[in-house]
Design an enzyme around this catalytic site. Structure first.
Site, short mmCIF file in Angstrom:
data_model
loop_
_atom_site.label_atom_id
_atom_site.label_comp_id
_atom_site.label_asym_id
_atom_site.label_seq_id
_atom_site.Cartn_x
_atom_site.Cartn_y
_atom_site.Cartn_z
CE LYS A 42 -2.98 2.79 2.92
NZ LYS A 42 -3.82 2.88 4.12
CB ALA A 60 -8.78 6.80 4.47
N GLY A 61 -11.50 6.76 6.21
CA GLY A 61 -12.72 7.54 6.47
C GLY A 61 -13.98 6.71 6.65
CG ASN A 118 -6.45 0.73 11.70
OD1 ASN A 118 -5.44 1.35 11.91
ND2 ASN A 118 -6.86 -0.19 12.55
CB THR A 119 -10.08 4.75 12.71
OG1 THR A 119 -8.87 5.20 12.13
CG2 THR A 119 -10.34 5.53 13.98
#
Lengths: 255, 355
Positions: free
Chosen positions: A95, A182-183, A204-205
Site C-alpha cells: 500500500k 480511509a474515512g 482501521n480506526t
C-alpha cells in the site's frame, strides 16, 4: 461467492483491515480469525523486529499482508520501506501511502505517481492510497497500478464514503480494481461503497477503536459481502415517483 | 521565519489578553486565535471528552514510548535555572562510545526502541562529530534516535540526519524576550532569536519529528501557552510534513538554583494541554517522567507520547548511577511497569514510530 482477484490473487473476504490502532494485539488476532480476514495492511514503521518487543507480525496469520509505507514522504522513501517490509513480511503487496500533511493526512498524489513507477519497476504489486482525481489515477495506472485506493473521506474521521461521486468517475473510466481506503466509519458505509461497484474496502480506526472490535470486524466483513452481492445482483434504479411494478409490462410482456 | 514576526505576535497577544472572549465548545475545529477563549473557558470536562475522542480518531489506542539518554553534562551557558549551568561546580561527564553502548544495551534489553539523546550545551566537548558518531552507534540498537542538544545549523542537522537522526527537541525555555535575556546570562544559548530559528533549521535539513515547548514557570505560564499555540500554528502552516509534539515541562528545582518560579497546578496544566489539543488535534502531547505517576496516569488518552523508566543523569542507567541529575524524575516506574499500566488501561504501548 463474491471473490475478486487482485493481481491474480483470489480474495474472498473483501473487507481489508488496517492493523495500526488496536489496543491489544490479541484482540486484533481474534478479530482477524473470527471474521476470516484475508488481507491486512501492516505499517512497516510500527512493525517491530527487535528481540525484546513483541512483534505485531506474531499475531497475524492471513492470506496476504500488504506492506504499508506509512511515514514515507516521497517515492524513494516508499521504496526503502517496501524493500525492508518485503524482507520482514515476505510479501510483494504494497500500500503506497505518501503523506506530506500532518494535519489532514491527505495523500500526496504526485509523489504517489512516482512511487507507482519506482515500486513496480522493483517488482512490487502496488496499491496506491490516493485522492480520487481522474488525471492522477490515469498516471498511476500508466505507471503500473492495477488497483487504486481512493480515500472515502479523510483518515480517521469515520465520515464515510464522501468521495463517492469522484470515485464513480474512476469506476466508469478505468478497468482497475478500486478499494475504498480511509474515512469509513460504519458497516453501512462499507456496503455503500461495495454497492457502488468498488471491489473492496479497507478500514482501521472504525473497527480497532470500537467497544468490541471483534464483533465490529465481523460486521464490516458481512457488509462488504452484502454490498458486493447487491452490486452483482443489479440493483434497481432509484426513482423520483412511485411506479407500480407490473400493470403495463404484464400486459405487453417484457422485452 | 517565525522569529521575524515574534514581536508583532507578542504585542497582539498582550492586547488580546486584556479582552474577554467567548468560545463555543460544540464546534469541530478551533482556530489559533480561539486559544484565548479556550483558556478562559472552565468547562474542562467537555474539552477533555472532545480531545479524547479526537485522539482515538487520529491515534487510535496507541501511545508512543521513548527513553532519554544523557550522554554529557558539559555546558558553557549561564542559564540561571539549570543544574547543568557552567558556573555550577558539579562533576562534568561525557560518555565515551563504549559507555554509550553499555547504556544502549541496557535500554534495548528493557524493550526501548526510541531514544532521545540529551547533552548539556557545549559545542566543544560534545562537538558535531561526537553527536554524529553517537547517533551512528545508537542506530545499531534503536529504530528511532532523536536529540535534544545545543542549536545547530542546517548543514549540521543534515550531517546528523545522514547518521540516522529522526527527531529534534528544542524548547524555547521562555517566549518572553525580556525574561529570556534575564535568565540566560551568557553563552551561545543567550541569543533568543537564534534559539527560535533553530527549529526551522532542523526542519529545513529534513528532520521528521519536532518537539517544542516552553519551560513552564520561568515566565507567566498562560503567555507561554498562547505563544506556543502561535508557534505551532506557524510551523504547521509552513511545514505541514513534520510530525509535531508539544511538551509541557514544569520547571523543577535543581542543584544550586535559588530563583522563584511561577507555580502551575496540575489542573491548570491540564487546561493548557486541552486547549492546545483542541486547536491541534493531530499534534502529539508529550509527558515525561518529570511528572508524577498519578498525573501521568490521568493523562493517558490525552498524551500520546511519553517517556518511561528514565534517568536524567549522564550514564545513569548502568555506569554512573549516582551522578548529578539534571532534575529529579517523579515517575519512578520502570519501563515494564509503565508498559503494564498502559496495557491495563486498554492502550497499546508502542516503542517505534519510524524505522
Amino acid at each position: 461467492m463474491v471473490n475478486i482477484n487482485f493481481y491474480s490473487e483470489e480474495i474472498n473476504n473483501l473487507f481489508f483491515m488496517g492493523t495500526g490502532k488496536f489496543r491489544d494485539y490479541n484482540i486484533m488476532k481474534k478479530a482477524i480469525e473470527e471474521a476470516n480476514i484475508e488481507v491486512v495492511t501492516v505499517a512497516m514503521r510500527r512493525a517491530s523486529y527487535s528481540n525484546t518487543n513483541e512483534s505485531i507480525l506474531d499475531y497475524i496469520n492471513v492470506k496476504k499482508i500488504m506492506i504499508n509505507t506509512s511515514g514515507a514522504r516521497n517515492a524513494e522513501e516508499a521504496l526503502l520501506i517496501a524493500k525492508a517490509g518485503k524482507e520482514l513480511m515476505n510479501t510483494d503487496w504494497v500500500k503506497i501511502e505518501i503523506i506530506n500533511d500532518s494535519k489532514y493526512l491527505m495523500p500526496d498524489n504526485q509523489e504517489t505517481i512516482k512511487a507507482c513507477k519506482l515500486l513496480t519497476e522493483n517488482g512490487f504489486k502496488v496499491f496506491p492510497y490516493m485522492h480520487p482525481d481522474l488525471y492522477d489515477a490515469r498516471k498511476m495506472i500508466e505507471n503500473g497500478a492495477e488497483v487504486l485506493m481512493p480515500l472515502g473521506s479523510p483518515i480517521g474521521t469515520n465520515k464515510g464514503f464522501t468521495t463517492k461521486e469522484l470515485v464513480k468517475i474512476l469506476l466508469n473510466e478505468f478497468n482497475v480494481k478500486i478499494i475504498i481506503d480511509a474515512g469509513i466509519g460504519k458497516p453501512s458505509h462499507v456496503a455503500e461503497a461495495m454497492e457502488s461497484g468498488c471491489h473492496a474496502v479497507l478500514a482501521n480506526t472504525a473497527v480497532s477503536i470500537a467497544d468490541d472490535p471483534v464483533k465490529m470486524v465481523k460486521a464490516f466483513s458481512l457488509a462488504a459481502e452484502a454490498g458486493r452481492l447487491a452490486y452483482l445482483s443489479g440493483m434497481p434504479e432509484e426513482k423520483e415517483v412511485a411506479e407500480a411494478s407490473s400493470p403495463l409490462f404484464d400486459y405487453i410482456g417484457r422485452d | 521565519m517565525f522569529s521575524e514576526n515574534v514581536e508583532k505576535i507578542i504585542k497582539y497577544i498582550e492586547k488580546e489578553r486584556k479582552k474577554e472572549h467567548h468560545i463555543n465548545l460544540k464546534k469541530d475545529f478551533f482556530a489559533v486565535n480561539e486559544i484565548f477563549g479556550l483558556l478562559e473557558n472552565t468547562n474542562l470536562r467537555t474539552m477533555a471528552k472532545k480531545v479524547m475522542k479526537n485522539n482515538r480518531k487520529f491515534f487510535g489506542d496507541v501511545i508512543f514510548l521513548y527513553a532519554p539518554l544523557y550522554i554529557s553534562n558539559y555546558c558553557i551557558n549561564g542559564c540561571t535555572y539549570c543544574g547543568f549551568k557552567a558556573t555550577n561546580k558539579i562533576q562534568r561527564k561525557k560518555l565515551i562510545y563504549n559507555e554509550i553502548e553499555k547504556e544502549a544495551i541496557y535500554l534495548k534489553d528493557a524493550g526501548i526502541d526510541h531514544v532521545l539523546i540529551l547533552t548539556g550545551e557545549d559545542p566543544i566537548n560534545t562537538d558535531l562529530d561526537y553527536l554524529y558518531n553517537t547517533i551512528k552507534l545508537l542506530k545499531r540498537f534503536f529504530k528511532e534516535v532523536s536529540i535534544e542538544t545545543y542549536s545547530l545549523k542546517e548543514d549540521e542537522y543534515k550531517k546528523l540526519i545522514s547518521a540516522g537522526l529522526i527527531g529534534v527537541t528544542m524548547y524555547q525555555e521562555t517566549y518572553c524576550i525580556k525574561k529570556y535575556k534575564e535568565v540566560h546570562l551568557f553563552g551561545p544559548k543567550s541569543d533568543y532569536k537564534k534559539r527560535l530559528d533553530t527549529i526551522e533549521y532542523a526542519i529545513k535539513s529534513g528532520v521528521r519529528e519536532i518537539n517544542i515547548g516552553a519551560l513552564l514557570g520561568l515566565y507567566e505560564p498562560e503567555f507561554e501557552i498562547i505563544m506556543l499555540a502561535y508557534h505551532m500554528d506557524y510551523l504547521l502552516k509552513n511545514y505541514p510534513e513534520i510530525e509535531y509534539a508539544i511538551s509541557f515541562p514544569r520547571i523543577k528545582s535543581a542543584y544550586n538554583v535559588k530563583e522563584k518560579f511561577f507555580n502551575i497546578s496540575d489542573k491548570t496544566l491540564i487546561h493548557y494541554i486541552l486547549a492546545l489539543k483542541l486547536i491541534f488535534p493531530r499534534v502529539h502531547i508529550n509527558i515525561s517522567t518529570r511528572e508524577n505517576a498519578d498525573f501521568r496516569n490521568a493523562l493517558i488518552g490525552i498524551a500520546t507520547k511519553m517517556s518511561a523508566g528514565s534517568t536524567t543523569n549522564v550514564g545513569g542507567y548502568t555506569i554512573y548511577k549516582k551522578s548529578i541529575k539534571q532534575f529529579e524524575t517523579e515517575d519512578k516506574r520502570n519501563f515494564q511497569e509503565f508498559i503494564n499500566y498502559i496495557k491495563s488501561r486498554g492502550y497499546n504501548p508502542t516503542t517505534v514510530n519510524w524505522f
